[in-house]
Design a protein around this motif. Sequence first.
Motif: not given
Length: 643
Positions: A614, A529, A617, A525, A522
Motif C-alpha cells: 500500500l 480502494c 496510500q 491498492q 497497484q
Amino acid sequence: MWTQLKQQFWQGRAVALTTFSIAGFVLALRWAGGLQFLELTALDRFFRWRLPEAVESRVVIVAIEEADIQAQGKWPIPDRAIAQLLDKIKSKNPSAIGLDLIRDLPVEPGNEELNEVFASTPNLFGIEKVIGGAYGATIAPPPQLAEQNRVGAIDLLLDRDGKVRRGLLAITLEDGQTKESLAARLALKYLEDRGIEQEVVDGDAGEVKLGKALFTPLNANDGGYVRIDPRGYQLLLNFRRRSCTQEPCSRFPTVSMSEVLEDRLPPDFLAETGGTGFEGRIVLIGSTAPSLQDRFFTVYENPLAGVEIHGELTDLILSAALDGRPLMQMWSEPLEVLWIVVWSGVGAISIWVLRRMRWKLVGFVALGGGLALGSFGAFQAGWWLPVVPALMGFMGSGIAIAGYQLYLEQKERQTMMNLLGQQVSPKIAQQVWRDREQLLKEGQILGQKMVVTVLFSDLKGFTTITENIDPETLMFWLNDYMKAMSQIVLDCDGIIDKFIGDAIMAVFGVPIPRTTEEEIAQDAQNAVCCAMKMAEKLKQLNQEWYEKGFPTTAMRIGIATGVVVAGSLGSQQRLNYTIVGDSANVAARLESFDKSLDGGICRILISEQTHDYLHAQFPSQLIGLAQLKGRKQPMNVYQVPIK
C-alpha cells in the motif's frame, strides 16, 4: 511444444487448403472461358496505359477521305483516278505499295490505264479476302496482280467482343494452299530489299526467324484466350501508344488522296517522313471515310480504319525484325497455373500472418498493387501475364482466410466470454482479447503462476436475515446488493471470481500476469480502494433499504496478496476461470477472523504483504500477530479503518 506444433500444422493446413481451393476455382473458371472478357479488357487497359512510343516512318498511309470521294463524284473511285494516284506515288520511289481497295471488277473509266500501272509496278500488291462464313463473303483479287502473285489477304480476326487484337501473317486454306496477308507481303518485300529473309527455326512449332525477331504463332489457349480458332499464322498485335496533340490521332504519317494528286504534300507529313515523302517507305492506300464503314474496334477508344490496322501489323513485323521491338509473348500453361497458385498462396499467407486489421489492409493493398504494377511492367517488356486470374486468386484467398480468421476469432471470443462471462470490466476484457493468443490454448486459459490480490467479502448476520424475510424478497434484496458490489469490483479493475451465497470473491491482477512490483502494488491498492468503495455503497444501500422496510446490514472484508495459479478449471462441458493458492484461503480467513472485532459498517482486514504494497496510500493499523484458521505460521494482520 507439441501444442504449438499441432496449432501450426492446422494453421498451415487451412492456408494450403484455401490456396489450392481458390486457385482451383479460378483455374476452372478460366478454363471454362469465364475470365476471357476480363483478361482481354485488362489487356486493352494496359495498351492504353503504356508509355508513348515514337513510330518509325517506314509505313505511310494515303487516305481516301470523305472529301476525296466528293471530289471524284462517285464511289468506288474510278480506275483512272487510282492509276493517276499510283503513278504519283511510284514516281517517289517507295519500297512497296499496298492497294487496300477492292478491284476484282473494272470501275470505268480508266481500267486499261490501271492495268498498265499494275503491270509496270513490280512492288505493288493488291488485296483479296479469303476467309468467308462469319467473316463475310470472300473477295477475289485484281486479276492482273493475281497472275503475277502480287496479292495479299486483308482478312481480320474479331474476338468475341468484336475487337481486333490478333493479326494474320498467313492463312492456310482447306485445299492446303497458303495465302500471305497484305501486311506480310509488304513487310517481306521491304526486308528483302535490305537483304533480310525469313528462316524457319522449328517447322512443327511454326517458329520463324526474321532479322532480330523470332516469330511464334498464337495457340488456342495462349494468354487470356480460351479455345480460340488458331488456324493460320496469328500474332497478338502489339499496338503502340502515340502521343497526339490533335484528333483524329493518326497511327502513321498520313496524307489524303487529293493532296497526292495535286502535289501538295502537307509540311507536317513531310516533317514526319524526313522530307522525303514516300521514298524508301511502304505506302498503304485505303479508305478512312466514315461513310464506307471500314472501321474496326481495337484496344483503343476510337475505332481504326482497316488500312490502319494493316499498317499496325506491317509495322509490328518491321519493328521486330529491324529494331528488336518485343513481340507480345505469353507463358506456357504450366507456368500460368503456377503463377495463379502462387498468388493465391500469397493472398492467404499475407492475411494469415498480418494480425492487425490495419496491417492486413495495408499489406493486401500493397501486394495487390504490386501484382498489378508488376504485370504492367512485364507488359511493357512484351509479356502478357494472367493478371486477372492472379488477382482473383490473391483476393479470393485473402478474403477466404479473413473470413476463416473471423470465424476463429468469434469462436475464441465466445470461449473467452464463456470462461470470464461478466467477471471482468471492458478495460480488462480488451486486454484479455488483445493477448488471447498467449492466454487461450485449445479452448482453455492455461494455468499461470502469478502474484495477485484476493478480496473476500461477507455479510454480517446473513443467516438471521434469511430467517426473518420471505425468499422472494430475500432474492431481490440480495441481488440489489450483489449488483452494486460487483460493479464496484469491475470499476476497480478486478474480476469476480465467484459468488458463494452472500459472499463475494474478487481477484485483482488477473488474467494478464503482472511483471513489475509497481503493477502488483497497484493491484493491492485497487483492492483496498474497492473495499472502501463497497463500504460507502453499503451505507447508501442501507439508507434505501431502510426507507423500503428492508433489513440493513454490515459486512466484513479480507484482503491478501500472494502467489496463486490462475486458469480455467473444469471440463469442456463446464469451465470456470478461477484461482488456486494460499492467498485465496488467507483472504477468506481474514474475513472470518475474530468476528467480535468491530469495524463499523465494514471491517477491512488485510495481510502483511498487502499492507507492504500500500506504501502508506491508505490509513491502517496493526491488529497484531494472529494465528489464522488452517495455517501453521502466525501472521501480522492489519485493519483499514472506515470513517
